[in-house]
Design a protein around this motif. Sequence first.
Motif, short mmCIF file in Angstrom:
data_model
loop_
_atom_site.label_atom_id
_atom_site.label_comp_id
_atom_site.label_asym_id
_atom_site.label_seq_id
_atom_site.Cartn_x
_atom_site.Cartn_y
_atom_site.Cartn_z
N LEU A 121 0.76 -1.05 -0.04
CA LEU A 121 -0.13 0.21 -0.16
C LEU A 121 1.06 1.27 0.05
O LEU A 121 1.99 1.21 0.63
N THR A 122 0.28 2.50 -0.53
CA THR A 122 1.10 3.58 -0.59
C THR A 122 0.48 4.58 0.53
O THR A 122 -0.67 4.59 0.65
N VAL A 123 1.41 5.14 1.29
CA VAL A 123 1.14 6.05 2.49
C VAL A 123 1.12 7.40 1.74
O VAL A 123 2.32 7.77 1.45
N GLN A 124 -0.07 8.10 1.69
CA GLN A 124 -0.23 9.44 1.52
C GLN A 124 -0.47 10.56 2.64
O GLN A 124 -1.55 10.53 3.09
N PRO A 125 0.82 11.07 3.18
CA PRO A 125 0.45 12.07 4.28
C PRO A 125 -0.89 13.19 3.99
O PRO A 125 -0.86 13.61 2.86
N ILE A 126 -1.57 13.36 5.01
CA ILE A 126 -2.68 14.20 5.02
C ILE A 126 -2.64 15.11 6.28
O ILE A 126 -2.05 14.68 7.28
N HIS A 127 -3.00 16.36 6.40
CA HIS A 127 -3.20 17.18 7.59
C HIS A 127 -1.73 17.29 8.13
O HIS A 127 -1.38 18.27 7.88
N HIS A 128 -1.50 16.37 9.02
CA HIS A 128 -0.28 16.69 9.66
C HIS A 128 0.63 15.59 9.47
O HIS A 128 0.44 14.41 9.87
N PRO A 129 1.71 15.59 8.62
CA PRO A 129 2.60 14.68 8.25
C PRO A 129 3.31 13.96 9.42
O PRO A 129 3.61 14.75 10.39
N GLY A 130 3.28 12.65 9.36
CA GLY A 130 4.03 11.92 10.55
C GLY A 130 2.98 11.77 11.56
O GLY A 130 3.20 10.96 12.61
N ARG A 131 1.59 12.00 11.42
CA ARG A 131 0.60 11.69 12.21
C ARG A 131 -0.83 11.10 11.91
O ARG A 131 -1.30 10.10 12.38
N VAL A 132 -0.96 11.78 10.37
CA VAL A 132 -2.31 11.12 9.67
C VAL A 132 -1.83 10.79 8.16
O VAL A 132 -1.02 11.83 7.59
N ALA A 133 -2.35 9.84 7.76
CA ALA A 133 -2.11 9.68 6.22
C ALA A 133 -3.22 8.67 5.63
O ALA A 133 -3.93 7.87 6.42
N GLU A 134 -3.53 8.81 4.49
CA GLU A 134 -4.46 8.19 3.65
C GLU A 134 -3.65 7.01 3.15
O GLU A 134 -2.57 6.98 2.76
N GLY A 138 -2.98 1.27 -5.46
CA GLY A 138 -3.38 2.05 -6.82
C GLY A 138 -3.53 3.55 -6.55
O GLY A 138 -2.83 4.19 -5.82
N ASN A 139 -4.76 3.97 -7.06
CA ASN A 139 -5.09 5.27 -6.77
C ASN A 139 -6.52 5.34 -6.16
O ASN A 139 -6.98 6.34 -5.84
N LYS A 140 -6.55 4.33 -5.43
CA LYS A 140 -7.87 3.99 -4.67
C LYS A 140 -7.57 4.16 -3.03
O LYS A 140 -6.70 3.54 -2.79
N LYS A 141 -8.38 4.95 -2.58
CA LYS A 141 -8.23 5.12 -1.01
C LYS A 141 -8.94 3.84 -0.31
O LYS A 141 -10.08 3.56 -0.67
N VAL A 142 -8.09 3.19 0.28
CA VAL A 142 -8.52 2.10 1.17
C VAL A 142 -8.50 1.96 2.60
O VAL A 142 -8.87 0.96 3.34
N GLY A 143 -7.98 3.10 3.26
CA GLY A 143 -7.82 3.12 4.40
C GLY A 143 -7.10 4.60 5.05
O GLY A 143 -6.78 5.29 4.34
N TYR A 144 -6.80 4.39 6.50
CA TYR A 144 -6.20 5.34 7.22
C TYR A 144 -5.03 4.94 7.97
O TYR A 144 -5.14 3.84 8.51
N LEU A 145 -3.93 5.82 8.12
CA LEU A 145 -2.91 5.60 9.06
C LEU A 145 -2.76 6.47 9.91
O LEU A 145 -2.94 7.77 9.39
N TYR A 146 -2.80 6.65 11.33
CA TYR A 146 -2.71 7.80 12.16
C TYR A 146 -2.29 7.26 13.59
O TYR A 146 -2.47 6.26 13.98
#
Length: 265
Positions: A121-134, A138-146
């Motif tokens: 999976l690809t980790v795409q940082p959002i909002h606060h890098p190092g704290r939240v990521a989509e 491929g190009n489909k969002k499948v979850g969150y890392l936070y």
Amino acid sequence: QGELEGMLKQNLVALGFDEIYTFAFLGPELLEKSGLQKDNTYIEILNPISSDMSLMRQSLLPRTLETIADNLRYKNEFRLFEVSRVYVEKNHEDKEHVEMILATAGEDFRGCQGAVESLGLTVQPIHHPGRVAELLAGNKKVGYLYELHPQVQKNFDIKTTVVIAEINVSTLQSLQLDFRNYYEELPKYPAVQLDVSISIPKKELAAKYFEVIQKSDQSLIKNIELIDEYTGEHIERDKRALTYSITYQAADRTLTEEEVNNIHQ
């Protein structure tokens, strides 16, 4: 979904995760404790044996947090995961799909990020890098890392860093992507590992510079790892220093010092 689930579980166990199994039922109190709210999409149980078993879960998070809090009494650092069904009511119909949750306790954000990336999976940082990521397949969002919110940590009396990844396995399955592991012959020639430190604006993502390094030579750069991040004395207030470790290697020869320095500089 059996083959994909089995593959994901096997990979996570190899990465040091322990599989857990939790109740599919919970109550409004545990939801609120986990930072979630009950709404009309929750499936309610008729005649529940107790109020804390009155709802079908929509997320694996609440019971996972209970398990983390219990295990922190015995260990300061561990990795857990669960792959199970969650349930939701839509248009007066009960729906279910398979979710996966990963949790690291006592590790920073990058520990869980590395595990997620190893699943393809690809980790795409959002909002606060190092704290939240989509999380993308491929190009489909499948979850969150936070990183777990401080108030939720306090609710469960958790005093260490907890990082969570929530992944929709049913969506992954529908994409029909190839998540199998492939193996290459071990390299015959030695690698050269060098570090590079750069100063960047605090608001910019580290991933941007990772890509710049990667594109500088796609044939000889075999691995890039962010090994240090520094803010404080000897650096401007609006900047941070990043240190990347870069591995250079050729498949057909031993690299010369001149070849490596030409790329590294």
